[in-house]
Scaffold this active site. Structure first.
Site, PDB file in Angstrom:
ATOM      1  N   SER A 128       0.812  -1.086  -0.148  1.00  0.00           N
ATOM      2  CA  SER A 128      -0.017   0.112  -0.025  1.00  0.00           C
ATOM      3  C   SER A 128       0.951   1.290   0.201  1.00  0.00           C
ATOM      4  O   SER A 128       2.135   1.191   0.512  1.00  0.00           O
ATOM      5  CB  SER A 128      -1.013   0.052   1.218  1.00  0.00           C
ATOM      6  OG  SER A 128      -1.403   1.270   1.564  1.00  0.00           O
ATOM      7  N   TYR A 154      -1.402  -1.432  11.155  1.00  0.00           N
ATOM      8  CA  TYR A 154      -1.828  -2.002   9.645  1.00  0.00           C
ATOM      9  C   TYR A 154      -0.711  -1.573   8.742  1.00  0.00           C
ATOM     10  O   TYR A 154      -0.087  -2.312   7.933  1.00  0.00           O
ATOM     11  CB  TYR A 154      -2.977  -1.169   9.403  1.00  0.00           C
ATOM     12  CG  TYR A 154      -3.241  -1.308   7.823  1.00  0.00           C
ATOM     13  CD1 TYR A 154      -3.425  -2.411   7.054  1.00  0.00           C
ATOM     14  CD2 TYR A 154      -2.951  -0.176   6.984  1.00  0.00           C
ATOM     15  CE1 TYR A 154      -3.679  -2.411   5.559  1.00  0.00           C
ATOM     16  CE2 TYR A 154      -3.200   0.018   5.682  1.00  0.00           C
ATOM     17  CZ  TYR A 154      -3.402  -1.129   5.096  1.00  0.00           C
ATOM     18  OH  TYR A 154      -3.390  -1.257   3.716  1.00  0.00           O
ATOM     19  N   LYS A 158       2.287  -3.589   6.392  1.00  0.00           N
ATOM     20  CA  LYS A 158       2.760  -3.502   5.061  1.00  0.00           C
ATOM     21  C   LYS A 158       4.496  -3.303   4.742  1.00  0.00           C
ATOM     22  O   LYS A 158       4.830  -4.060   3.955  1.00  0.00           O
ATOM     23  CB  LYS A 158       1.885  -2.360   4.226  1.00  0.00           C
ATOM     24  CG  LYS A 158       0.580  -2.849   4.315  1.00  0.00           C
ATOM     25  CD  LYS A 158       0.410  -4.037   3.498  1.00  0.00           C
ATOM     26  CE  LYS A 158      -1.326  -4.810   3.428  1.00  0.00           C
ATOM     27  NZ  LYS A 158      -1.362  -5.835   2.989  1.00  0.00           N
TER      28      LYS A 158
HETATM   29  C1  UD1 Z   1      -6.785   4.753   4.033  1.00  0.00           C
HETATM   30  C2  UD1 Z   1      -5.667   4.366   4.959  1.00  0.00           C
HETATM   31  C3  UD1 Z   1      -4.508   3.743   4.437  1.00  0.00           C
HETATM   32  C4  UD1 Z   1      -5.140   2.617   3.431  1.00  0.00           C
HETATM   33  C5  UD1 Z   1      -6.236   2.817   2.553  1.00  0.00           C
HETATM   34  C6  UD1 Z   1      -6.757   1.429   2.145  1.00  0.00           C
HETATM   35  C7  UD1 Z   1      -5.965   6.037   6.965  1.00  0.00           C
HETATM   36  C8  UD1 Z   1      -5.369   7.128   7.463  1.00  0.00           C
HETATM   37  N1  UD1 Z   1      -5.614   5.562   5.671  1.00  0.00           N
HETATM   38  O1  UD1 Z   1      -6.307   5.648   3.198  1.00  0.00           O
HETATM   39  O2  UD1 Z   1      -3.730   3.468   5.259  1.00  0.00           O
HETATM   40  O3  UD1 Z   1      -3.963   1.692   2.757  1.00  0.00           O
HETATM   41  O4  UD1 Z   1      -7.296   3.595   3.246  1.00  0.00           O
HETATM   42  O5  UD1 Z   1      -7.936   1.891   0.973  1.00  0.00           O
HETATM   43  O6  UD1 Z   1      -7.154   5.657   7.064  1.00  0.00           O
HETATM   44  N2  UD1 Z   1     -12.551  11.292   3.666  1.00  0.00           N
HETATM   45  C9  UD1 Z   1     -13.496  12.337   4.063  1.00  0.00           C
HETATM   46  N3  UD1 Z   1     -14.648  11.795   4.811  1.00  0.00           N
HETATM   47  C10 UD1 Z   1     -14.650  10.410   5.180  1.00  0.00           C
HETATM   48  C11 UD1 Z   1     -13.677   9.167   4.769  1.00  0.00           C
HETATM   49  C12 UD1 Z   1     -12.574   9.684   4.034  1.00  0.00           C
HETATM   50  O7  UD1 Z   1     -13.330  13.279   4.149  1.00  0.00           O
HETATM   51  O8  UD1 Z   1     -15.761   9.894   5.645  1.00  0.00           O
HETATM   52  C13 UD1 Z   1     -11.308  11.686   3.064  1.00  0.00           C
HETATM   53  C14 UD1 Z   1     -10.111  11.495   4.017  1.00  0.00           C
HETATM   54  O9  UD1 Z   1      -9.608  12.505   4.566  1.00  0.00           O
HETATM   55  C15 UD1 Z   1      -9.014  11.382   2.743  1.00  0.00           C
HETATM   56  C16 UD1 Z   1      -9.715  10.765   1.495  1.00  0.00           C
HETATM   57  O10 UD1 Z   1     -11.252  10.995   2.020  1.00  0.00           O
HETATM   58  O11 UD1 Z   1      -8.529  12.700   2.027  1.00  0.00           O
HETATM   59  C17 UD1 Z   1      -9.557   9.204   1.384  1.00  0.00           C
HETATM   60  O12 UD1 Z   1      -9.949   8.660   2.546  1.00  0.00           O
HETATM   61  P1  UD1 Z   1      -9.826   7.078   2.555  1.00  0.00           P
HETATM   62  O13 UD1 Z   1     -10.776   6.576   1.687  1.00  0.00           O
HETATM   63  O14 UD1 Z   1     -10.199   6.762   3.977  1.00  0.00           O
HETATM   64  O15 UD1 Z   1      -8.402   6.505   2.134  1.00  0.00           O
HETATM   65  P2  UD1 Z   1      -6.806   7.148   2.729  1.00  0.00           P
HETATM   66  O16 UD1 Z   1      -6.932   7.781   4.209  1.00  0.00           O
HETATM   67  O17 UD1 Z   1      -6.195   7.847   1.545  1.00  0.00           O
END
Ligand code: UD1
Length: 342
Positions: A128, A154, A158
């Site tokens: 990842s 987690y 990785k």
């Molecule tokens: C997350 C994990 C990462 C993992 C990946 C797997 C964290 C910090 N990171 O990545 O380690 O490999 O998932 O798919 O959890 N967001 C919102 N509102 C929400 C959900 C997300 O604004 O309810 C935003 C987050 O701030 C981020 C983006 O959407 O900017 C993507 O979030 P997410 O889908 O959780 O992925 P990552 O954080 O990039």
């Protein structure tokens, strides 16, 4: 033992695993799927069978059980392993680290021991972009970009998994490893027959968006709008899961052509960054629905912006992403609607 070249797919009923199984079969491979359904469902296997029009080879096995795993290698002549089976919830890993170390590290070691015992040379590992941590200063990461200490168990599994694979190859055994660093997989199969099945409240953005739009969740909270990005929200490299699945087929083809032991790392993303607001706007455009959302506080541990440099994927395994953000969001929405209607 049956004389055929089988590809073992651990976690083959999961989100990325199921789409990869479809692409493998389309490309003439014969996957042997194992999964214990801890984070997936038998329905996904039915969906795959409908898409490919044939029966799957499946065994309900937990990769952390070495004896059960070894029995698969005795039964089938395995030619390659794609190891997806792992736990992946960042928050849960902080509260229950042993679960993560046991399953993610223990499962990998079992797969590697079987690979060596049964002379399986081709090994593809699900890593990842989390291994990069926060790429302060630069937003695009190459496979050579510096890593930081993982901020969750987690993420540590990785980083450790990559290290274990690299050390095993360095020890001089006959093993070819391709380590794929996934960026943010989204979307679903265009048939709507397979897709992401988050258990409980989703952590990832896209399932949160589609579950809000369909009325399961009330409102999406956008985590922070004061980041140093054009619209103030975080930027990620979102990749359509079918493109990601294709990267495994290209990766496996590349591995099969190598004649010497090797350990290579490849970023799998689109090379494009998209903000949270851009995702919301794309969703509203393709679905014709208005999403209920609001700005909230930043999520602890979130990286401001990161996306992949995909040069190596193009040059080494001759793969690049084909689908657009609109395709991914449309397919995710189609899947969510089918799931709830059935
Ligand atoms: C997350 C994990 C990462 C993992 C990946 C797997 C964290 C910090 N990171 O990545 O380690 O490999 O998932 O798919 O959890 N967001 C919102 N509102 C929400 C959900 C997300 O604004 O309810 C935003 C987050 O701030 C981020 C983006 O959407 O900017 C993507 O979030 P997410 O889908 O959780 O992925 P990552 O954080 O990039």
């Amino acid at each position: 033992m049956e004389e055929k070249n089988y590809i073992l797919v651990t976690g083959g009923a999961g989100f990325i695993g199921s789409h990869t199984v479809v692409e493998l079969i389309k490309n003439g491979k014969t996957p042997v799927i194992i999964d214990d359904f801890r984070n997936s469902s038998r329905e996904m296997l039915n969906g795959i069978e409908k898409i490919v029009g044939s029966e799957l080879i499946f065994h309900n096995i937990d990769v952390s059980n070495k004896n059960d795993l070894a029995a698969i290698f005795t039964k089938y002549s395995i030619n390659g392993i794609i190891h997806f089976a792992a736990d992946k919830a960042v928050g849960e890993s902080v509260n229950n680290p042993l679960k993560y170390y046991k399953n993610n590290i223990g499962g990998l070691i079992n797969c590697l021991e079987c690979a060596l015992e049964f002379n399986v040379e081709n090994f593809l590992f699900s890593s990842s972009c989390t291994v990069y941590g926060d790429p302060e200063g630069s937003t695009t990461v190459t496979e050579e970009s510096p890593q930081q200490d993982a901020n969750s168990p987690y993420g540590a599994t990785k980083q450790m998994g990559e290290r274990i694979l690299s050390d095993v190859v360095k020890s001089g055994v006959n093993l070819k490893v391709l380590n794929l660093r996934y960026f943010n997989p989204i979307g679903a199969h265009e048939s709507g027959l397979i897709g992401e099945l988050p258990i409980g409240r989703p952590n990832n953005l896209l399932p949160y968006v589609t579950q809000t739009a369909i009325g399961i969740l009330e409102k999406l909270t956008v985590f922070g709008n004061t980041y140093n990005t054009p619209d103030g929200t975080c930027i990620r490299d979102y990749i359509h899961v079918v493109d990601l699945a294709d990267a495994h087929v290209s990766g496996l083809d590349w591995l099969e052509k190598q004649s010497n032991s090797t350990f290579e790392i490849v970023n799998v993303g689109t090379g494009r960054g998209t903000s949270v607001l851009e995702i919301i706007h794309t969703f509203e455009k393709v679905s014709g629905k208005q999403l209920n959302w609001e700005f909230g506080v930043k999520r602890i541990g979130d990286v401001e912006q990161i996306f992949a440099d995909v040069t190596k994927a193009k040059n080494l395994i001759h793969w690049d992403a084909k689908k657009s953000m609109e395709d991914a969001v449309r397919d995710a929405w189609n899947w969510e609607q089918k799931l709830r209607n059935d």
